[in-house]
Scaffold this motif. Structure first.
Motif, PDB file in Angstrom:
ATOM      1  N   UNK A 109     -24.416  13.525 -36.451  1.00 44.42           N
ATOM      2  CA  UNK A 109     -23.121  12.920 -36.736  1.00 44.42           C
ATOM      3  C   UNK A 109     -23.279  11.398 -36.741  1.00 44.42           C
ATOM      4  N   UNK A 110     -22.626  10.684 -37.648  1.00 47.52           N
ATOM      5  CA  UNK A 110     -22.705   9.219 -37.686  1.00 47.52           C
ATOM      6  C   UNK A 110     -21.827   8.622 -36.585  1.00 47.52           C
ATOM      7  N   UNK A 111     -22.393   7.782 -35.778  1.00 52.43           N
ATOM      8  CA  UNK A 111     -21.757   7.289 -34.565  1.00 52.43           C
ATOM      9  C   UNK A 111     -20.394   6.656 -34.813  1.00 52.43           C
ATOM     10  N   UNK A 112     -20.319   5.661 -35.683  1.00 55.27           N
ATOM     11  CA  UNK A 112     -19.091   4.880 -35.836  1.00 55.27           C
ATOM     12  C   UNK A 112     -17.947   5.716 -36.407  1.00 55.27           C
ATOM     13  N   UNK A 113     -18.218   6.495 -37.441  1.00 51.67           N
ATOM     14  CA  UNK A 113     -17.162   7.296 -38.045  1.00 51.67           C
ATOM     15  C   UNK A 113     -16.715   8.394 -37.084  1.00 51.67           C
ATOM     16  N   UNK A 114     -17.634   8.916 -36.289  1.00 50.60           N
ATOM     17  CA  UNK A 114     -17.245   9.868 -35.245  1.00 50.60           C
ATOM     18  C   UNK A 114     -16.264   9.211 -34.284  1.00 50.60           C
ATOM     19  N   UNK A 115     -16.503   7.930 -33.967  1.00 50.76           N
ATOM     20  CA  UNK A 115     -15.598   7.213 -33.079  1.00 50.76           C
ATOM     21  C   UNK A 115     -14.193   7.101 -33.631  1.00 50.76           C
ATOM     22  N   UNK A 116     -14.064   6.832 -34.923  1.00 49.75           N
ATOM     23  CA  UNK A 116     -12.741   6.758 -35.553  1.00 49.75           C
ATOM     24  C   UNK A 116     -12.066   8.123 -35.509  1.00 49.75           C
ATOM     25  N   UNK A 117     -12.835   9.167 -35.757  1.00 47.72           N
ATOM     26  CA  UNK A 117     -12.297  10.530 -35.686  1.00 47.72           C
ATOM     27  C   UNK A 117     -11.770  10.846 -34.285  1.00 47.72           C
ATOM     28  N   UNK A 118     -12.467  10.397 -33.259  1.00 51.47           N
ATOM     29  CA  UNK A 118     -12.051  10.664 -31.880  1.00 51.47           C
ATOM     30  C   UNK A 118     -10.740   9.953 -31.574  1.00 51.47           C
ATOM     31  N   UNK A 119     -10.600   8.706 -31.999  1.00 52.38           N
ATOM     32  CA  UNK A 119      -9.326   8.003 -31.811  1.00 52.38           C
ATOM     33  C   UNK A 119      -8.186   8.779 -32.446  1.00 52.38           C
ATOM     34  N   UNK A 120      -8.375   9.194 -33.683  1.00 51.77           N
ATOM     35  CA  UNK A 120      -7.348   9.937 -34.409  1.00 51.77           C
ATOM     36  C   UNK A 120      -7.012  11.251 -33.702  1.00 51.77           C
ATOM     37  N   UNK A 121      -8.034  11.968 -33.257  1.00 50.65           N
ATOM     38  CA  UNK A 121      -7.817  13.235 -32.570  1.00 50.65           C
ATOM     39  C   UNK A 121      -7.017  13.049 -31.291  1.00 50.65           C
ATOM     40  N   UNK A 122      -7.327  12.007 -30.511  1.00 45.67           N
ATOM     41  CA  UNK A 122      -6.621  11.771 -29.253  1.00 45.67           C
ATOM     42  C   UNK A 122      -5.152  11.414 -29.486  1.00 45.67           C
TER      43      UNK A 122
END
Length: 289
Positions: free
Chosen positions: A187-200
């Motif tokens: 998984x690409x680190x930075x885009x995964x981070x954006x996905x996590x913000x959105x999910x939360x």
């Protein structure tokens, strides 16, 4: 050439550039980001929101500052309504104000935050520009990270920056994929981070005037204890997601499943009786400074 051809196919399969933003505009009740991943630290990806399973829990904790009115329709459909105190409303509003700020590539403050994230990630490498192929090494979709913030907004950059500054050891472990036996296509680190913000944001029900879910109400109590609870929970979630990724021997095809499992684990932990602070969550132990 084969890598480039694969990347083009994956990007086409992922769809247009505003999928995550569109999911929020459609008012999805449960968002969990997904994307087509690329080889570790090396290229473009894309993502779109998809549902995650919810976890039901007890209301035994109620009484710590929130009153609840349950409206029962059919047996399987219970709606919760929580009355907030003025200080709770103010606390929630501050976080919502952050959530509502879009990333603006012309805003100097946003530009400086993006530069700070680069320097925290690669302190020994000079950044050649805010638009550069270098950003792919952090796991952005392309050479302009601003296009990936459309779904998560400026808060998704703030979350990454908070992670890098407050838990630098854990941040680097994830950025560089230092732990575990990993798949070739990560998984690409930075885009995964954006996905996590959105999910939360979706999981915690943060876009309404007041919580309409038990999870959202529980989190509001934690936010009262620490106004950085969302940022800390973000860091916990990222570490927990990576741990589940390793436990499941996941590859890019499994990202949705990993995110759903991560969300269920978070919901279970938030509903534990002895959680009074965000630091009380069992998964907080994954974080290292």
């Amino acid at each position: 050439m084969e890598t480039e051809r694969r990347r083009e196919r994956w990007t086409r399969a992922a769809g247009g550039g505003d999928n995550m933003q569109g999911a929020r505009a459609r008012g999805m009740d449960h968002g969990a980001g997904s994307f087509v991943a690329v080889r570790r630290l090396s290229g473009a990806v894309h993502r779109h929101a998809s549902p995650a399973d919810g976890v039901a829990g007890s209301t035994a904790w109620i009484g710590r500052g929130l009153s609840c009115v349950c409206a029962q329709g059919r047996e399987s459909d219970a709606r919760l309504s929580f009355d907030l105190s003025p200080i709770q409303e103010e606390c929630l509003q501050r976080l919502q104000n952050r959530i509502e700020v879009p990333y603006d590539s012309s805003n100097e403050e946003h530009q400086e935050a993006l530069k700070a994230l680069w320097h925290a990630s690669f302190p020994d490498t000079e950044l050649l520009g805010l638009v550069s192929d270098q950003w792919k090494e952090m796991g952005w979709q392309g050479k302009d990270p601003s296009t990936d913030f459309r779904g998560g907004g400026f808060i998704s950059l703030e979350n990454l920056l908070y992670f890098s500054r407050n838990y630098p050891k854990s941040f680097r472990v994830l950025l560089c994929k230092q732990n575990g036996d990993r798949a070739l296509w990560e998984y690409p680190f930075a885009v995964a981070g954006v996905n996590i913000t959105f999910m939360l944001i979706q999981m915690l029900d943060l876009e309404g005037a007041k919580p309409t879910s038990l999870i959202g109400a529980v989190f509001l109590n934690l936010l009262l204890e620490n106004d950085r609870a969302f940022d800390i929970l973000y860091c916990i979630t990222f570490m927990l997601m990576d741990q589940k990724w390793l436990d499941m021997h996941a590859t890019y095809m499994d990202f949705n499943t990993v995110i759903k499992c991560t969300r269920r684990q978070l919901e279970r932990e938030l509903l534990l009786e002895d959680i009074r602070r965000i630091e009380d969550m069992p998964s907080y132990r994954f974080l290292a400074r």
